[in-house]
Design an enzyme around this catalytic site. Structure first.
Site, mmCIF file in Angstrom:
data_model
loop_
_atom_site.group_PDB
_atom_site.id
_atom_site.type_symbol
_atom_site.label_atom_id
_atom_site.label_comp_id
_atom_site.label_asym_id
_atom_site.label_seq_id
_atom_site.Cartn_x
_atom_site.Cartn_y
_atom_site.Cartn_z
ATOM 1 N N LEU A 43 0.940 -1.362 0.027
ATOM 2 C CA LEU A 43 0.036 -0.071 -0.043
ATOM 3 C C LEU A 43 0.906 1.058 -0.117
ATOM 4 O O LEU A 43 0.929 1.976 1.125
ATOM 5 C CB LEU A 43 -1.024 0.074 1.115
ATOM 6 C CG LEU A 43 -2.171 -0.793 1.021
ATOM 7 C CD1 LEU A 43 -2.081 -2.098 0.826
ATOM 8 C CD2 LEU A 43 -3.189 -0.328 2.332
ATOM 9 N N GLU A 67 1.122 3.980 -2.463
ATOM 10 C CA GLU A 67 0.466 4.523 -3.914
ATOM 11 C C GLU A 67 1.661 5.586 -4.424
ATOM 12 O O GLU A 67 2.031 5.550 -5.579
ATOM 13 C CB GLU A 67 -0.605 5.195 -3.677
ATOM 14 C CG GLU A 67 -1.836 4.406 -3.634
ATOM 15 C CD GLU A 67 -2.152 4.014 -2.330
ATOM 16 O OE1 GLU A 67 -3.004 3.237 -2.435
ATOM 17 O OE2 GLU A 67 -1.243 4.073 -1.502
ATOM 18 N N GLN A 114 -6.730 1.348 -6.598
ATOM 19 C CA GLN A 114 -7.803 0.553 -6.105
ATOM 20 C C GLN A 114 -8.787 1.125 -6.382
ATOM 21 O O GLN A 114 -9.824 0.769 -6.824
ATOM 22 C CB GLN A 114 -7.510 0.006 -4.779
ATOM 23 C CG GLN A 114 -8.109 -1.501 -4.497
ATOM 24 C CD GLN A 114 -7.802 -2.194 -3.376
ATOM 25 O OE1 GLN A 114 -8.096 -1.716 -2.071
ATOM 26 N NE2 GLN A 114 -7.218 -3.241 -3.792
ATOM 27 N N ASP A 165 -10.347 7.542 -5.325
ATOM 28 C CA ASP A 165 -10.177 8.203 -3.913
ATOM 29 C C ASP A 165 -9.021 8.127 -3.493
ATOM 30 O O ASP A 165 -8.212 9.031 -2.808
ATOM 31 C CB ASP A 165 -11.222 7.951 -3.065
ATOM 32 C CG ASP A 165 -12.530 7.664 -3.804
ATOM 33 O OD1 ASP A 165 -13.422 8.410 -3.282
ATOM 34 O OD2 ASP A 165 -12.860 6.769 -4.552
ATOM 35 N N HIS A 199 -14.984 6.176 -1.152
ATOM 36 C CA HIS A 199 -14.906 5.155 -2.618
ATOM 37 C C HIS A 199 -15.926 5.512 -3.643
ATOM 38 O O HIS A 199 -16.297 4.798 -4.511
ATOM 39 C CB HIS A 199 -15.283 3.811 -1.898
ATOM 40 C CG HIS A 199 -14.413 3.039 -1.058
ATOM 41 N ND1 HIS A 199 -14.574 3.709 0.446
ATOM 42 C CD2 HIS A 199 -13.308 2.155 -0.943
ATOM 43 C CE1 HIS A 199 -13.586 2.817 1.100
ATOM 44 N NE2 HIS A 199 -12.894 2.188 0.238
#
Length: 658
Positions: free
Chosen positions: A395, A397, A419, A422, A464
Site C-alpha cells: 500500500l 501509492e 484501487q 479516491d 470510495h
C-alpha cells in the site's frame, strides 16, 4: 582521518582527487560570482563533496543516479560540460532544460542522471523503477538515490525503501546526514541513534560510514553495488558529513554552533585527502598547482561561454508544444463491428492485447495479481503473463507512481491501478509534480497509465465514490481519459498505453458490469483528444462524459418531443474544442452535465470556454447540472439526492424555457 587505499591504483587515487577538487573549486567560484551579483542563488555542498564524488565514481557510467541539490559532484564526475551546466544555472536556452528549471532540478539521460524535484522524497521511488527495469532485464546494474537527513522523515522515503525491500530491487539508498534539514537539527528530526538503523525495519542492510572520507565512500559504495547485484536486494548507506555553508547562501549559518564548524573544518574532505596523497608520495605542490590550474581553466572557459549566452526569447508555440511528448505510433482503427461485451470485459481485453503488443509493459497495483484486482479487471493475467509483469504492490501509492516513472526512464511502459480513484491523494505529488512536468522540464517522457476506478451510485460512501477527474484537468502534462462505452473502454486503454505521456484513465465502477455494447475483438485504439457524437439534435446540446452520457441518452429517449445533441467528451484533457463548438452551433442552448460536484467541476471550465468562443451562437445562458457540493453520502436515498441525475430534468426545463 584514516585513509585505506585497499589496493587502489595510483592512477585511481589521483583521479579521485581531481574529481573531488573540481566541485569544490566550482563552488568557490560560484560564491564569488554570487557576492558580485552575477548569479542569483546557490545551494552549497562545500564540506560534503566526497559523498557525491565517491559514490558516482564507484558506479558504471550507465547506472542511473538520482541526486539532490547538493550533489554537484555527481554531475561533474559524469563529465557534463561545465559551460552547459552554468547555462543551466543561469536559466539559458542552451542549458539542460531550456531555461525551465533551476539549479539541479533537471536530468539528462545521456549522462544517466534523473534530477530532483523540490519535494525531495519522490526521487527514491524513481530509483526503484530503474532498478526494477534492471531486474526484469536480468542486467547486472544498480540505481542510486540520494536523500538528506531531513528527507528521511517524508513518507516517500519509507514507501520507496519498503517497495525496494519487498521486491528485492538492486538500489543503493544514500543518506547524506549533515546534521541539519535547512535549520532544523537532527535531534528535532528523529530519535534513533543512526538513520541507518531504520534499515532493519524494512528487512534490508544498513550501514553508517564517514562521508568525508573519499576512499571509504568509494570502497563502501563499490561493495554495496556488488552486494545489490549479487543478492538482488537494496541497501541503505548513511554518510556522516557536514555542510560548511548555509542551506542556500541567503539563509546563512547563524543557527549552527561555531564549535561545529571548528570540529568539521578539521574533517574537510578535500584537505585531508590531499594531505594523504602527499604522504603517499603521489602529490607535490607542483602537481597540486597543475591540477588546480587545469580545473581553473575549465571553469573560466566555461564561464566565458556561459556568460556569452543571451537571455531567452520566449516562444509560446514551443512552450506549449513541449508540454507533451509527441505520439509517434500510428492509431489503429478497428475493422469489425464486434460482439456484445460488458464494459469490464472490454477493458480487460484491451489490457491483455496491450500486454501482448508491448512485451515490456508492466502492470502494478494492490491485489491485481492472483486476486485479479478489486474489480477483477486483471483476473487471469498472472497465469498469462507471469508475476514479474503483473505485480501486487504494497500500500505505497506514491512509491508505485514513482516506480512507474523509473520504468519509463528506462524505456518501459507501465500501468498502475489505483484501487479506488479516491486513494490517488496518497500519490498526488508524484503525479502532478513528477509525471506531469518531467517532459516539459527536461524532455523525459512519463510513459505511465494510472487506472482510476471512480464514481458513485453504488452506496460506497465518501471515500470510495468521489469524482476526482477535475483535480487533474488543471495539470498541464497529464492526459485525462474517461470512457463511457465498452468499445471506448477498450480502444482508449489501448491508446493510453500506446501514448508516451502520463494518462489518468477513469473507469466508472457502475459501468463495469452495468453497461454492455458491441466491441471489436481485434486490437485497436480510440484517439485520445477526440469526442464522440452520441446523438445529433437541434434543441439542446448536452455536453457530458462518463455516467452522464447514459443519463443524457436515457433522458432523451424518455422525451422524444425534444431534439437533443449529445456529445461524449471521452477525453477531458486535452479537450476536443472543435466538437464542442460544433455542438453549440447546432442548438444554441447548452447543458453541461457531470457527476462531479458543481463548484470547481469541469463544467465551469467548459462554460467559460463556450462563453468566450461561442457567445454569438448562444440563445440562452449556459446551464450546468452537477452533483451537490457535499461529500458523497453512504445511504442510498442520500446518494440519489446527491447525484446530478436527480436534477437533470429541472436543468433541461430551465434551459428549454428560454
Amino acid at each position: 582521518m584514516l585513509f585505506d587505499r585497499k589496493g587502489l591504483s595510483d592512477d585511481l587515487l589521483l583521479q579521485l582527487y581531481t574529481e573531488l577538487l573540481r566541485p569544490r573549486m566550482i563552488e568557490e567560484k560560484m560564491l564569488v560570482l554570487l557576492r558580485q551579483g552575477r548569479i542569483s542563488k546557490w545551494f552549497s555542498g562545500i564540506g560534503q563533496e566526497a559523498i557525491a564524488v565517491g559514490a558516482t565514481m564507484a558506479l558504471d557510467a550507465d547506472e542511473y543516479v538520482m541526486p539532490l541539490h547538493r550533489n554537484l559532484g555527481v554531475f561533474t564526475v559524469r563529465k557534463m560540460p561545465f559551460d552547459k551546466l552554468f547555462k543551466q544555472w543561469q536559466g539559458r536556452k542552451d542549458g539542460f532544460s531550456k531555461g525551465r528549471e533551476r539549479s539541479f532540478h533537471f536530468g539528462a539521460n545521456e549522462y544517466h542522471i534523473c534530477g530532483m524535484i523540490s519535494h525531495l522524497g519522490p526521487q527514491l521511488a524513481i530509483a526503484d523503477g530503474v532498478a526494477l527495469a534492471h531486474k526484469l532485464r536480468k542486467e547486472e546494474k544498480v540505481s542510486v538515490a540520494f536523500s538528506g537527513d531531513g528527507g528521511t522523515s517524508e513518507g516517500d522515503f519509507h514507501e520507496a525503501l519498503n517497495v525496494a525491500a519487498v521486491w528485492g530491487l538492486p538500489v543503493i539508498f544514500i543518506i547524506e546526514n549533515n546534521g541539519y534539514g535547512l535549520s532544523t537539527p537532527v535531534n528535532e528530526q528523529f530519535v534513533c541513534e543512526q538513520l541507518a538503523d531504520r534499515a532493519i525495519g524494512y528487512g534490508m542492510r544498513g550501514i553508517t560510514i564517514d562521508g568525508n572520507n573519499i576512499l571509504e565512500v568509494y570502497s563502501e559504495i563499490e561493495k554495496a553495488r556488488q552486494y545489490c547485484i549479487k543478492e538482488q536486494k537494496p541497501i541503505l548507506i548513511e554518510c556522516m558529513t557536514f555542510r560548511m555553508r548555509g542551506h542556500e547562501e541567503a539563509s546563512g549559518v547563524k543557527y549552527v554552533p561555531k564549535e561545529l564548524f571548528e570540529e568539521w573544518g578539521k574533517k574537510d574532505p578535500v584537505a585531508n585527502y590531499e594531505e594523504f596523497l602527499r604522504t603517499e608520495g603521489l602529490l607535490t605542490d607542483e602537481k597540486i598547482a597543475a591540477v588546480r590550474e587545469g580545473i581553473q581553466k575549465e571553469i573560466e572557459e566555461g564561464l566565458a561561454r556561459g556568460f556569452e549566452a543571451p537571455p531567452i526569447t520566449p516562444d509560446t508555440t514551443e512552450e506549449l508544444a513541449d508540454v507533451y511528448a509527441p505520439v509517434t505510433e500510428a492509431p489503429v482503427a478497428p475493422h469489425s463491428q464486434g460482439v456484445e461485451k460488458k464494459f469490464i470485459q472490454a477493458l480487460s481485453e484491451g489490457l491483455k492485447q496491450s500486454m501482448e503488443r508491448y512485451p515490456g509493459l508492466v502492470l502494478m497495483g494492490q491485489d491485481i495479481a492472483e486476486y485479479g484486482g478489486a474489480f477483477k479487471v486483471t483476473e487471469g493475467f498472472v497465469s498469462a503473463f507471469g508475476k514479474e509483469r503483473v505485480r501486487n504492490t504494497p500500500l505505497c501509492e506514491s512509491a508505485i507512481v514513482g516506480t512507474a516513472l523509473g520504468l519509463s526512464i528506462k524505456g518501459q511502459k507501465s500501468m498502475m491501478e489505483m484501487q479506488f480513484s479516491d486513494f490517488v491523494t496518497v500519490g498526488f505529488n508524484q503525479i502532478v509534480n513528477n509525471l506531469a512536468k518531467i517532459h516539459y522540464r527536461w524532455g523525459q517522457n512519463a510513459d505511465v497509465v494510472i487506472r482510476m476506478p471512480t464514481g458513485g451510485g453504488v452506496g460506497a460512501g465518501p471515500f470510495h465514490s468521489q469524482s476526482t477527474e477535475a483535480w487533474f484537468t488543471h495539470v498541464p502534462g497529464l492526459k485525462v481519459v474517461y470512457p463511457s462505452t465498452p468499445a471506448d473502454a477498450k480502444g482508449l486503454i489501448n491508446a493510453a498505453i500506446q501514448d508516451p505521456n502520463p494518462v489518468m484513465f477513469f473507469e466508472h465502477k457502475g459501468m463495469y458490469r452495468g453497461i454492455s455494447g458491441l466491441v471489436p475483438e481485434e486490437y485497436y485504439t480510440t484517439p485520445i483528444g477526440k469526442a464522440r457524437q452520441v446523438a445529433t439534435g437541434s434543441d439542446i446540446s448536452i455536453i457530458t462524459y462518463g455516467m452522464g452520457v447514459h443519463w443524457a441518452t436515457a433522458y432523451a429517449a424518455a422525451h422524444p418531443d425534444m431534439s437533443f445533441d449529445i456529445l461524449d467528451l471521452r477525453t477531458l484533457l486535452p479537450l476536443d474544442h472543435d466538437a464542442i463548438r460544433a455542438s453549440v452551433l447546432r442548438t444554441g442552448k447548452v447543458l453541461l452535465l457531470h457527476e462531479d460536484t458543481l463548484f470547481g467541476g469541469l463544467g465551469g471550465e467548459l462554460a467559460a470556454w463556450i462563453a468566450e468562443n461561442c457567445f454569438e451562437a448562444l440563445d440562452a445562458p449556459i446551464v450546468r447540472c452537477a452533483s451537490l457540493d457535499t461529500p458523497v453520502p453512504f445511504a442510498i436515498e442520500l446518494e440519489q439526492n446527491f447525484m446530478a441525475s436527480s436534477r437533470l430534468d429541472a436543468a433541461v426545463q430551465k434551459l428549454a424555457g428560454y
